[in-house]
Write a protein that holds these residues in place. Structure first.
Motif, PDB file in Angstrom:
ATOM      1  N   ARG A 166       0.849  -1.182  -0.087  1.00 46.21           N
ATOM      2  CA  ARG A 166      -0.138  -0.047   0.033  1.00 46.21           C
ATOM      3  C   ARG A 166       0.860   1.375  -0.102  1.00 46.21           C
ATOM      4  N   GLU A 167       2.077   1.222   0.632  1.00 47.32           N
ATOM      5  CA  GLU A 167       2.964   2.389   0.479  1.00 47.32           C
ATOM      6  C   GLU A 167       3.596   2.692  -0.735  1.00 47.32           C
ATOM      7  N   LEU A 168       3.914   1.477  -1.606  1.00 45.69           N
ATOM      8  CA  LEU A 168       4.417   1.731  -2.911  1.00 45.69           C
ATOM      9  C   LEU A 168       3.502   1.975  -3.987  1.00 45.69           C
ATOM     10  N   LEU A 169       2.198   1.434  -3.886  1.00 43.37           N
ATOM     11  CA  LEU A 169       1.416   1.611  -4.901  1.00 43.37           C
ATOM     12  C   LEU A 169       1.424   3.041  -5.466  1.00 43.37           C
ATOM     13  N   PRO A 170       1.072   4.210  -4.553  1.00 40.67           N
ATOM     14  CA  PRO A 170       0.732   5.449  -5.084  1.00 40.67           C
ATOM     15  C   PRO A 170       2.135   6.102  -5.738  1.00 40.67           C
ATOM     16  N   TYR A 171       3.406   5.474  -5.429  1.00 42.12           N
ATOM     17  CA  TYR A 171       4.550   5.864  -5.893  1.00 42.12           C
ATOM     18  C   TYR A 171       4.245   5.263  -7.506  1.00 42.12           C
ATOM     19  N   LEU A 172       4.040   4.204  -7.524  1.00 43.40           N
ATOM     20  CA  LEU A 172       3.922   3.344  -9.094  1.00 43.40           C
ATOM     21  C   LEU A 172       2.858   3.967  -9.807  1.00 43.40           C
ATOM     22  N   GLN A 173       1.660   4.456  -9.360  1.00 35.12           N
ATOM     23  CA  GLN A 173       0.661   5.279 -10.087  1.00 35.12           C
ATOM     24  C   GLN A 173       1.154   6.592 -10.539  1.00 35.12           C
ATOM     25  N   ARG A 174       2.046   7.425  -9.864  1.00 34.48           N
ATOM     26  CA  ARG A 174       2.617   8.564 -10.184  1.00 34.48           C
ATOM     27  C   ARG A 174       3.518   8.215 -11.344  1.00 34.48           C
ATOM     28  N   LEU A 175       4.441   7.228 -11.058  1.00 36.21           N
ATOM     29  CA  LEU A 175       5.334   6.735 -11.925  1.00 36.21           C
ATOM     30  C   LEU A 175       4.624   6.605 -13.545  1.00 36.21           C
ATOM     31  N   ALA A 176       3.491   5.894 -13.328  1.00 36.72           N
ATOM     32  CA  ALA A 176       2.808   5.685 -14.815  1.00 36.72           C
ATOM     33  C   ALA A 176       2.457   6.989 -15.335  1.00 36.72           C
ATOM     34  N   ARG A 177       2.070   7.916 -14.630  1.00 36.50           N
ATOM     35  CA  ARG A 177       1.297   8.971 -15.152  1.00 36.50           C
ATOM     36  C   ARG A 177       2.475  10.035 -15.797  1.00 36.50           C
ATOM     37  N   GLU A 178       3.576  10.143 -14.945  1.00 37.34           N
ATOM     38  CA  GLU A 178       4.439  11.189 -15.135  1.00 37.34           C
ATOM     39  C   GLU A 178       5.634  11.037 -15.924  1.00 37.34           C
ATOM     40  N   PHE A 179       5.959   9.673 -16.375  1.00 42.62           N
ATOM     41  CA  PHE A 179       6.851   9.299 -17.303  1.00 42.62           C
ATOM     42  C   PHE A 179       6.360   8.706 -18.569  1.00 42.62           C
ATOM     43  N   ASN A 180       6.915   9.350 -19.645  1.00 42.52           N
ATOM     44  CA  ASN A 180       6.255   8.916 -20.907  1.00 42.52           C
ATOM     45  C   ASN A 180       7.135   7.792 -21.609  1.00 42.52           C
ATOM     46  N   LEU A 181       7.168   6.752 -21.149  1.00 46.95           N
ATOM     47  CA  LEU A 181       7.823   5.340 -21.599  1.00 46.95           C
ATOM     48  C   LEU A 181       6.726   4.184 -21.261  1.00 46.95           C
ATOM     49  N   PRO A 182       7.070   3.115 -22.085  1.00 43.12           N
ATOM     50  CA  PRO A 182       6.338   2.018 -21.862  1.00 43.12           C
ATOM     51  C   PRO A 182       6.814   1.155 -20.833  1.00 43.12           C
ATOM     52  N   ILE A 183       5.845   0.430 -19.806  1.00 41.83           N
ATOM     53  CA  ILE A 183       6.203  -0.051 -18.730  1.00 41.83           C
ATOM     54  C   ILE A 183       5.403  -1.370 -18.722  1.00 41.83           C
ATOM     55  N   ILE A 193      -2.723  -4.771 -10.940  1.00 40.09           N
ATOM     56  CA  ILE A 193      -3.367  -4.796 -12.428  1.00 40.09           C
ATOM     57  C   ILE A 193      -4.283  -3.475 -12.392  1.00 40.09           C
ATOM     58  N   LEU A 194      -5.284  -3.813 -11.586  1.00 39.77           N
ATOM     59  CA  LEU A 194      -6.499  -2.766 -11.880  1.00 39.77           C
ATOM     60  C   LEU A 194      -6.092  -1.353 -11.414  1.00 39.77           C
ATOM     61  N   GLN A 195      -5.320  -1.090 -10.491  1.00 39.73           N
ATOM     62  CA  GLN A 195      -4.681  -0.051 -10.073  1.00 39.73           C
ATOM     63  C   GLN A 195      -3.772   0.724 -11.040  1.00 39.73           C
ATOM     64  N   LEU A 196      -2.940  -0.059 -11.703  1.00 43.25           N
ATOM     65  CA  LEU A 196      -1.936   0.484 -12.357  1.00 43.25           C
ATOM     66  C   LEU A 196      -1.830   0.246 -13.825  1.00 43.25           C
TER      67      LEU A 196
END
Length: 362
Positions: A166-183, A193-196
């Protein structure tokens, strides 16, 4: 697109994957243990070689058996994040982050990654003093600072307990929004998967079962057998419309024009939201209720009735202004209401059934 068409024999299992993944956002690779997920991501990164096929990232070939192309990992410009952080114990966090950085090191780039992942207070600490979640944040930062063309993440939350996830998920969500690269994000957790994810590839026993946008795959007949009755749900795209003047409720405007009230205060009007509605929290009635305590009563059409593993229950696939909505009801209710495909019904959705995990910021 990331074009994948590979085959590799893995013991008794043949990994046979043909798929195209977008060059932005998070593409989740889902499957149970032993499906071939990790083998696939190792092949994408050059850590393993397929028996035949091709891999193309945009207009660049990473692998092509017929053309004798097989770029080594260092030439593929891929960032890796594994289940375990694999930090260098003799380097502080700052040193781990700087390891592998290429060419001219820009301090602004370093500062951006550190701020994004909340690492400011950790820079002078050694890995042994970090929690599991903190180590993974450092590992993600190190991968990003190599300036990769693609980020490969192999179950990065699998070794963490629930609070660290739960601590790490918000960082991964921000990463997905702010970095323009395929993950490419490998996971056997549907909640992650549903959250990211924006896109989803399902692998079963080495074979690609289905690939496409998350909502499309989630609604597909191919995925539903993988979901337990508790996991059965619908994904709805919405926009934050308004908060209630007197109660802690927010109205979401669904893309199909309908409205959905949720028991959360979301003040960023206009923000895009993905809503997960659990099928067990949806009921149907043949006439619109009067004087109901349920806030969300929406007109729907019954499209199909599916049997489940539990003979006492059935799944209803409803159409909500062109958007699929699933409901689990008892077979007794199905018979008593004499429900048939094409019937005009009303779906009741409990706003209180929607939790933070069900409201995902797009």
């Amino acid at each position: 697109m990331l074009t994948i068409k590979v085959k590799r024999q893995l013991g008794a299992t043949l990994l046979d994957v043909a798929a195209e993944l977008p060059l932005q956002g998070v593409s989740a690779v889902f499957g149970r243990s032993g499906a071939g997920k990790t083998s696939l991501i190792n092949i994408l990164g050059g850590l393993a070689t397929p028996d035949s096929g091709e891999i193309r990232l945009g207009d660049r070939w990473l692998y092509h058996s017929a053309k004798k192309i097989n770029l080594p990992p260092e030439k593929r410009n891929a960032g890796f994040v594994f289940q375990d952080a694999r930090l260098f114990p003799h380097y502080r966090v700052r040193g781990n982050l700087n390891y592998g950085r290429k060419g001219q090191r820009q301090s602004s780039e370093f500062d951006t990654v550190v701020q994004l992942l909340g690492l400011e207070s950790l820079l002078e600490r050694y890995p042994t003093s970090l929690s599991g979640g903190e180590k993974q944040r450092v590992a993600i930062g190190r991968a990003l600072l190599t300036q990769p063309e693609i980020l490969l993440m192999d179950e990065p939350l699998a070794s963490l307990d629930l609070p660290r996830k739960r601590e790490l998920l918000p960082y991964l969500q921000r990463l997905a929004r702010e970095f323009n690269l395929p993950i490419v994000y490998v996971s056997h957790s549907l909640d992650e998967i549903l959250q990211l994810a924006d896109h989803m590839l399902v692998i079963d026993k080495g074979r690609a079962v289905i690939s496409g946008p998350l909502a499309q795959v989630w609604d597909s007949a191919e995925l539903r057998p993988w979901l337990s009755q508790q996991e059965q749900s619908s994904l709805l795209q919405a926009t934050v419309a308004e908060t209630h003047g007197n109660y802690a409720m927010t109205r979401l405007q669904l893309d199909n024009g309908a409205s959905l009230w949720v028991n959360k205060v979301l003040r960023d009007q206009g923000e895009r939201i993905r809503v997960r509605v659990h099928s067990n929290q949806v009921s149907v009635c043949t006439q619109k209720p009067v004087g109901s305590s349920i806030r969300n009563i929406l007109p729907v059409t019954l499209e199909q009735v599916n049997d489940t593993d539990n003979r006492d229950y059935v799944q209803l696939r409803l159409q909500l202004a062109g958007t699929p909505l699933w409901a689990n009801i008892t077979r007794w209710s199905l018979d008593e209401l004499a429900l048939q495909p094409g019937a005009a019904l009303f779906a009741q959705i409990k706003g209180v059934s929607l939790t933070d995990a069900d409201l995902v910021h797009s």
